[in-house]
Write a protein that holds these residues in place. Structure first.
Motif, short mmCIF file in Angstrom:
data_model
loop_
_atom_site.label_atom_id
_atom_site.label_comp_id
_atom_site.label_asym_id
_atom_site.label_seq_id
_atom_site.Cartn_x
_atom_site.Cartn_y
_atom_site.Cartn_z
N ILE A 7 0.72 -1.10 0.17
CA ILE A 7 -0.10 -0.04 -0.13
C ILE A 7 0.87 1.20 -0.17
O ILE A 7 0.64 2.09 -0.76
CB ILE A 7 -1.11 0.04 1.23
N ALA A 8 2.10 1.18 0.78
CA ALA A 8 3.06 2.54 0.83
C ALA A 8 3.42 2.71 -0.65
O ALA A 8 3.56 3.86 -0.94
CB ALA A 8 3.99 2.03 1.83
N GLY A 9 3.75 1.50 -1.22
CA GLY A 9 4.38 1.66 -2.73
C GLY A 9 3.07 2.19 -3.48
O GLY A 9 3.62 2.97 -4.33
N LEU A 10 2.20 1.72 -3.41
CA LEU A 10 1.08 2.16 -4.47
C LEU A 10 0.54 3.57 -4.13
O LEU A 10 0.48 4.21 -5.09
CB LEU A 10 -0.14 1.11 -4.34
N MET A 11 0.54 3.96 -2.92
CA MET A 11 0.40 5.45 -2.49
C MET A 11 1.43 6.37 -3.33
O MET A 11 1.17 7.38 -3.81
CB MET A 11 0.41 5.64 -0.97
N ALA A 26 8.09 -6.08 0.28
CA ALA A 26 7.09 -6.67 1.19
C ALA A 26 7.02 -8.09 1.72
O ALA A 26 6.63 -8.22 2.79
CB ALA A 26 5.93 -6.41 0.00
N LYS A 27 7.51 -8.85 0.97
CA LYS A 27 7.56 -10.35 1.26
C LYS A 27 8.77 -10.57 2.27
O LYS A 27 8.64 -11.85 2.78
CB LYS A 27 7.51 -11.43 0.18
N ASN A 28 9.66 -9.93 2.22
CA ASN A 28 10.92 -10.30 2.83
C ASN A 28 11.39 -9.00 3.92
O ASN A 28 12.57 -8.99 4.12
CB ASN A 28 12.12 -10.73 2.35
N TYR A 29 10.49 -8.35 4.23
CA TYR A 29 10.76 -7.11 5.29
C TYR A 29 11.53 -7.64 6.28
O TYR A 29 12.24 -6.74 6.73
CB TYR A 29 9.50 -6.31 5.53
N GLN A 30 11.21 -8.78 6.85
CA GLN A 30 11.70 -9.17 8.11
C GLN A 30 13.42 -9.35 8.03
O GLN A 30 14.00 -9.24 8.98
CB GLN A 30 11.32 -10.61 8.61
N ASP A 31 13.93 -9.59 6.84
CA ASP A 31 15.35 -9.70 6.71
C ASP A 31 16.10 -8.30 6.48
O ASP A 31 17.22 -8.51 6.19
CB ASP A 31 15.42 -10.56 5.50
N ALA A 35 10.52 0.29 -4.19
CA ALA A 35 11.40 -0.25 -3.35
C ALA A 35 10.41 -0.89 -2.14
O ALA A 35 10.83 -1.98 -1.77
CB ALA A 35 12.37 0.86 -2.57
N TYR A 36 9.48 -0.02 -1.57
CA TYR A 36 8.73 -0.48 -0.65
C TYR A 36 7.96 -2.00 -1.26
O TYR A 36 7.91 -2.94 -0.24
CB TYR A 36 7.70 0.33 -0.24
N ILE A 37 7.66 -1.85 -2.39
CA ILE A 37 6.66 -3.20 -2.76
C ILE A 37 7.90 -4.18 -2.92
O ILE A 37 7.44 -5.36 -2.63
CB ILE A 37 6.14 -2.89 -4.28
N VAL A 85 8.44 7.54 -7.00
CA VAL A 85 8.06 6.34 -7.44
C VAL A 85 8.94 5.32 -7.48
O VAL A 85 8.67 4.23 -6.86
CB VAL A 85 7.84 6.57 -9.49
N ILE A 86 10.30 5.61 -7.29
CA ILE A 86 11.26 4.60 -7.16
C ILE A 86 11.14 4.07 -5.56
O ILE A 86 11.25 3.02 -5.62
CB ILE A 86 12.61 5.09 -7.46
N TRP A 87 11.12 4.96 -4.83
CA TRP A 87 10.95 4.63 -3.41
C TRP A 87 9.68 3.79 -3.37
O TRP A 87 9.87 2.77 -2.42
CB TRP A 87 10.71 5.86 -2.53
#
Length: 134
Positions: free
Chosen positions: A12-16, A59-64, A54-56, A49-51
């Motif tokens: 969502i952050a990326g889409l925003m 999304a699946k490996n933010y824990q790392d 990066a957020y998107i 847009v590039i940021w």
């Protein structure tokens, strides 16, 4: 907050961020850069847009990548601060007088940045406190 929910938050952050493409009419709207040529130039809008990408992308490996999540929080804080400063020294009515989309953009971009500053900060603090924090 569940891991799946946090992953959705990154998307969502990326889409925003990518909504800049709509407000700027794919970088053809001259009014946004006119009112803040240093931060919101077409290059600056492209970097937003590039940021977002990066957020998107994490999304699946933010824990790392906890430290990168911390960088995201700092980046959102900076944009939020810039927005407050801009709002305190400029007239949003002047922007609306020239272009509705630009007025909407300047009205909401900082609110979005503050929301995601708190989101990324929450995630960063949570990751720092996790058992496998290194």
């Amino acid at each position: 907050m569940k891991s799946k929910t946090i992953s959705k938050g990154f998307v969502i952050a990326g889409l925003m961020n990518m909504s800049v493409l709509v407000f700027s009419r794919f970088f053809t709207n001259p009014v946004i850069p006119e009112f803040d040529p240093m931060v919101m130039s077409n290059f600056g809008l492209l970097m937003i847009v590039i940021w977002g990408l990066a957020y998107i992308s994490v999304a699946k490996n933010y824990q790392d990548i906890k430290w990168l999540v911390g960088v995201f929080a700092i980046e959102k804080f900076i944009y939020g601060y810039i927005w407050i400063n801009w709002m305190s020294h400029n007239s949003i009515a002047d922007v609306y007088d020239k272009d509705l989309f630009s007025g909407l953009f300047y009205s909401v971009y900082g609110i979005n940045d503050w929301i995601f500053f708190f989101f990324f900060s929450f995630v960063f603090i949570r990751l720092m406190g996790s058992k496998n924090s290194s």
